[in-house]
Scaffold this active site. Structure first.
Site, PDB file in Angstrom:
ATOM      1  N   SER A  95       0.854  -1.191   0.000  1.00 52.15           N
ATOM      2  CA  SER A  95       0.000   0.000   0.000  1.00 52.15           C
ATOM      3  C   SER A  95       0.894   1.246   0.000  1.00 52.15           C
ATOM      4  CB  SER A  95      -0.924  -0.007   1.216  1.00 52.15           C
ATOM      5  OG  SER A  95      -0.150  -0.104   2.393  1.00 52.15           O
ATOM      6  N   LEU A 152     -14.104  -8.349  -6.391  1.00 54.44           N
ATOM      7  CA  LEU A 152     -15.343  -8.043  -7.121  1.00 54.44           C
ATOM      8  C   LEU A 152     -15.027  -7.250  -8.395  1.00 54.44           C
ATOM      9  CD1 LEU A 152     -17.638  -6.834  -4.158  1.00 54.44           C
ATOM     10  CD2 LEU A 152     -17.575  -9.114  -5.196  1.00 54.44           C
ATOM     11  N   ASP A 222     -10.255   5.531   3.410  1.00 53.10           N
ATOM     12  CA  ASP A 222     -10.166   4.366   2.529  1.00 53.10           C
ATOM     13  C   ASP A 222     -11.343   4.347   1.540  1.00 53.10           C
ATOM     14  OD1 ASP A 222      -9.025   1.595   1.975  1.00 53.10           O
ATOM     15  OD2 ASP A 222     -11.102   1.120   2.497  1.00 53.10           O
ATOM     16  N   LYS A 226     -11.496   4.930  -2.792  1.00 58.16           N
ATOM     17  CA  LYS A 226     -12.194   4.106  -3.788  1.00 58.16           C
ATOM     18  C   LYS A 226     -13.162   4.954  -4.611  1.00 58.16           C
ATOM     19  CE  LYS A 226     -11.613   0.132  -0.798  1.00 58.16           C
ATOM     20  NZ  LYS A 226     -12.187  -0.635   0.309  1.00 58.16           N
TER      21      LYS A 226
HETATM   22  P1  NAD Z   1       0.152  -6.146   4.344  1.00 60.48           P
HETATM   23  O1  NAD Z   1       0.456  -5.007   5.230  1.00 60.48           O
HETATM   24  O2  NAD Z   1      -0.218  -7.469   4.913  1.00 60.48           O
HETATM   25  O3  NAD Z   1       1.421  -6.411   3.386  1.00 60.48           O
HETATM   26  C1  NAD Z   1       2.132  -5.380   2.767  1.00 60.48           C
HETATM   27  C2  NAD Z   1       3.426  -5.940   2.182  1.00 60.48           C
HETATM   28  O4  NAD Z   1       4.068  -4.909   1.433  1.00 60.48           O
HETATM   29  C3  NAD Z   1       4.454  -6.380   3.229  1.00 60.48           C
HETATM   30  O5  NAD Z   1       5.121  -7.528   2.746  1.00 60.48           O
HETATM   31  C4  NAD Z   1       5.430  -5.192   3.290  1.00 60.48           C
HETATM   32  O6  NAD Z   1       6.739  -5.570   3.684  1.00 60.48           O
HETATM   33  C5  NAD Z   1       5.414  -4.746   1.859  1.00 60.48           C
HETATM   34  N1  NAD Z   1       5.771  -3.331   1.680  1.00 60.48           N
HETATM   35  C6  NAD Z   1       5.153  -2.234   2.179  1.00 60.48           C
HETATM   36  N2  NAD Z   1       5.772  -1.116   1.796  1.00 60.48           N
HETATM   37  C7  NAD Z   1       6.810  -1.506   1.010  1.00 60.48           C
HETATM   38  C8  NAD Z   1       7.814  -0.825   0.299  1.00 60.48           C
HETATM   39  N3  NAD Z   1       7.884   0.511   0.309  1.00 60.48           N
HETATM   40  N4  NAD Z   1       8.724  -1.554  -0.394  1.00 60.48           N
HETATM   41  C9  NAD Z   1       8.659  -2.898  -0.405  1.00 60.48           C
HETATM   42  N5  NAD Z   1       7.713  -3.605   0.231  1.00 60.48           N
HETATM   43  C10 NAD Z   1       6.804  -2.916   0.942  1.00 60.48           C
HETATM   44  O7  NAD Z   1      -0.996  -5.611   3.351  1.00 60.48           O
HETATM   45  P2  NAD Z   1      -2.090  -6.497   2.562  1.00 60.48           P
HETATM   46  O8  NAD Z   1      -3.272  -6.687   3.410  1.00 60.48           O
HETATM   47  O9  NAD Z   1      -1.425  -7.674   1.943  1.00 60.48           O
HETATM   48  O10 NAD Z   1      -2.533  -5.463   1.421  1.00 60.48           O
HETATM   49  C11 NAD Z   1      -1.768  -5.278   0.248  1.00 60.48           C
HETATM   50  C12 NAD Z   1      -2.486  -4.317  -0.680  1.00 60.48           C
HETATM   51  O11 NAD Z   1      -3.760  -4.852  -1.034  1.00 60.48           O
HETATM   52  C13 NAD Z   1      -2.776  -2.937  -0.054  1.00 60.48           C
HETATM   53  O12 NAD Z   1      -2.624  -1.935  -1.036  1.00 60.48           O
HETATM   54  C14 NAD Z   1      -4.228  -3.051   0.366  1.00 60.48           C
HETATM   55  O13 NAD Z   1      -4.881  -1.804   0.430  1.00 60.48           O
HETATM   56  C15 NAD Z   1      -4.762  -3.891  -0.773  1.00 60.48           C
HETATM   57  N6  NAD Z   1      -6.021  -4.569  -0.443  1.00 60.48           N
HETATM   58  C16 NAD Z   1      -6.069  -5.435   0.602  1.00 60.48           C
HETATM   59  C17 NAD Z   1      -7.246  -6.084   0.917  1.00 60.48           C
HETATM   60  C18 NAD Z   1      -7.314  -7.063   2.062  1.00 60.48           C
HETATM   61  O14 NAD Z   1      -8.387  -7.610   2.305  1.00 60.48           O
HETATM   62  N7  NAD Z   1      -6.221  -7.321   2.765  1.00 60.48           N
HETATM   63  C19 NAD Z   1      -8.397  -5.841   0.143  1.00 60.48           C
HETATM   64  C20 NAD Z   1      -8.315  -4.969  -0.943  1.00 60.48           C
HETATM   65  C21 NAD Z   1      -7.106  -4.348  -1.228  1.00 60.48           C
END
Ligand code: NAD
Length: 363
Positions: A95, A152, A222, A226
């Protein structure tokens, strides 16, 4: 022999790990292309080599955790991926705003991107324009289905509506799994059973439905991100996610308390306020929900609490589901409605993997 496509991944958290397992099975099934993982990084570690040797997908998580390589700085990563001479797809499963800001430099060099990261598309309008200009210039592909509604088909739907010449007049929905869960429990359509607001927030946190600090969900940002993305596809030049009204559910007095735990501890002091909102809706035979809406003709985008009749699809939502209604000229008064899980590692990763398939089909 099958043509090779290189894959580079940043991020291996909740979504990233699920994506890796979907990629492993996709790579095993894919006959037309040989998918080769050449780079993977988290914020602390990376795995890659100067010869772009394939990183084995079945053991990538442990290879990554035992690696002593540091991630490449973004400009270096662009050069590294572009110099391979092989078509490359970058999967951004973070993110991070920094990575989002670098999308134009990847795209301009012909590196395609798939991502669930909202930051690139909901940041400044200038970044949005730079990204699409760079994509054209580099002949790269770009998909971000999971940036709205997780798996979705929300982004693909608005794009299809617009590109086939339909006129989107209004978009309305529940865009946050956390907000959905909170209000479905706090103000159920059955009228009884909802607990105190603070207790519902604490329960949602315990069940893992909120961010570590629940204020990151309750501030509405958030959802605003969107809405920004969808409004832009609907043709509105929304400047940023803070350029339209967004109702925060954080009481003023608790905006600056130091920790999420202190916030939760003091939230009961404000239960009466939310109880009043709920009672007011009940008097009209309605329930309160946290929604986002875009009125295209009047160019109005807003996020906040609204009251709905018990028979309205938004009122009848279950669990932590999202619902997004598209009102268009073709669909008339009965909107096209998309509904289902809007969060979770596996469904979000599915959005990313299906984007990757769209890219692969065009490479
Ligand atoms: P998370 O925090 O579990 O994982 C994030 C990962 O990104 C980690 O491995 C972290 O080390 C890495 N990271 C962060 N900043 C970084 C950087 N600058 N350089 C390299 N690596 C970096 O997050 P998540 O839940 O897996 O979500 C990932 C993305 O998916 C986000 O953008 C989130 O908004 C989106 N998303 C998540 C969900 C959900 O249900 N979890 C739903 C929709 C969208």
């Amino acid at each position: 022999s099958a043509r090779q496509v290189n894959i580079a991944i940043i991020g291996a958290g909740g979504v990233g790990k699920c994506f890796l397992s979907q990629l492993e099975s996709l790579a095993a099934r894919r006959q037309s292309q040989k998918l080769v993982l050449t780079y993977i990084a988290t914020s602390k570690k990376a795995v890659y080599s100067d010869s772009y040797s394939p990183i084995a997908l079945d053991s990538v998580v442990s290879t990554l955790s035992s690696s002593s390589q540091a991630p490449l700085a973004l400009p270096k990563l662009v050069d590294y991926l572009a110099a391979s001479g092989t078509k490359t797809v970058l999967v951004d499963n973070t993110s991070s705003q920094d990575i989002a800001d670098a999308y134009p430099s990847f795209l301009r060099r012909g590196i395609s991107i798939v991502t669930p990261n909202k930051k690139a598309f909901s940041g400044s309008y200038k970044l949005w324009q730079d990204i699409f200009a760079a994509k054209e210039e580099g002949g790269a592909l770009l998909y971000h289905e999971a940036s709205c509604g997780a798996g979705l088909p929300v982004i693909s739907t608005i794009k299809d509506l617009v590109e086939t010449g339909d006129e989107v007049t209004k978009i309305e929905g529940v865009f946050s799994g956390t907000m959905s869960f909170l209000f479905n429990s706090f103000a159920p359509t059955s009228g009884s059973g909802g607990g105190k607001w603070s207790a519902e927030v604490a329960k949602a946190k315990e069940l893992g439905y909120t961010e570590p600090d629940p204020r990151d969900d309750l501030n509405g940002l958030d959802v605003a991100r969107k809405l920004t993305i969808l409004a832009r596809y609907a043709g509105l030049e929304v400047e940023s996610p803070t350029s339209f009204p967004v109702q925060s559910l954080i009481p003023k007095e608790l905006e600056s308390v130091a920790s999420g735990d202190e916030f939760l501890a003091r939230l009961p002091e404000f239960d009466a306020q939310m109880e009043e909102v709920k009672a007011e809706a009940q008097k009209e035979g309605k329930v309160v929900r946290f929604v986002g809406s875009i009125d295209v003709a009047s160019k109005q985008v807003k996020v906040g609490l609204e009251k709905f009749d018990l028979s309205h699809p938004i009122a009848a939502l279950k669990g932590s589901d999202n619902i997004i209604s598209f009102y268009t000229k073709r669909y008339g008064s009965n909107p096209l409605i998309i509904q289902g899980a809007g969060a979770g590692g596996d469904v979000t990763a599915m959005g990313v993997t299906s984007d990757l398939l769209k890219v692969l089909a065009q490479l």
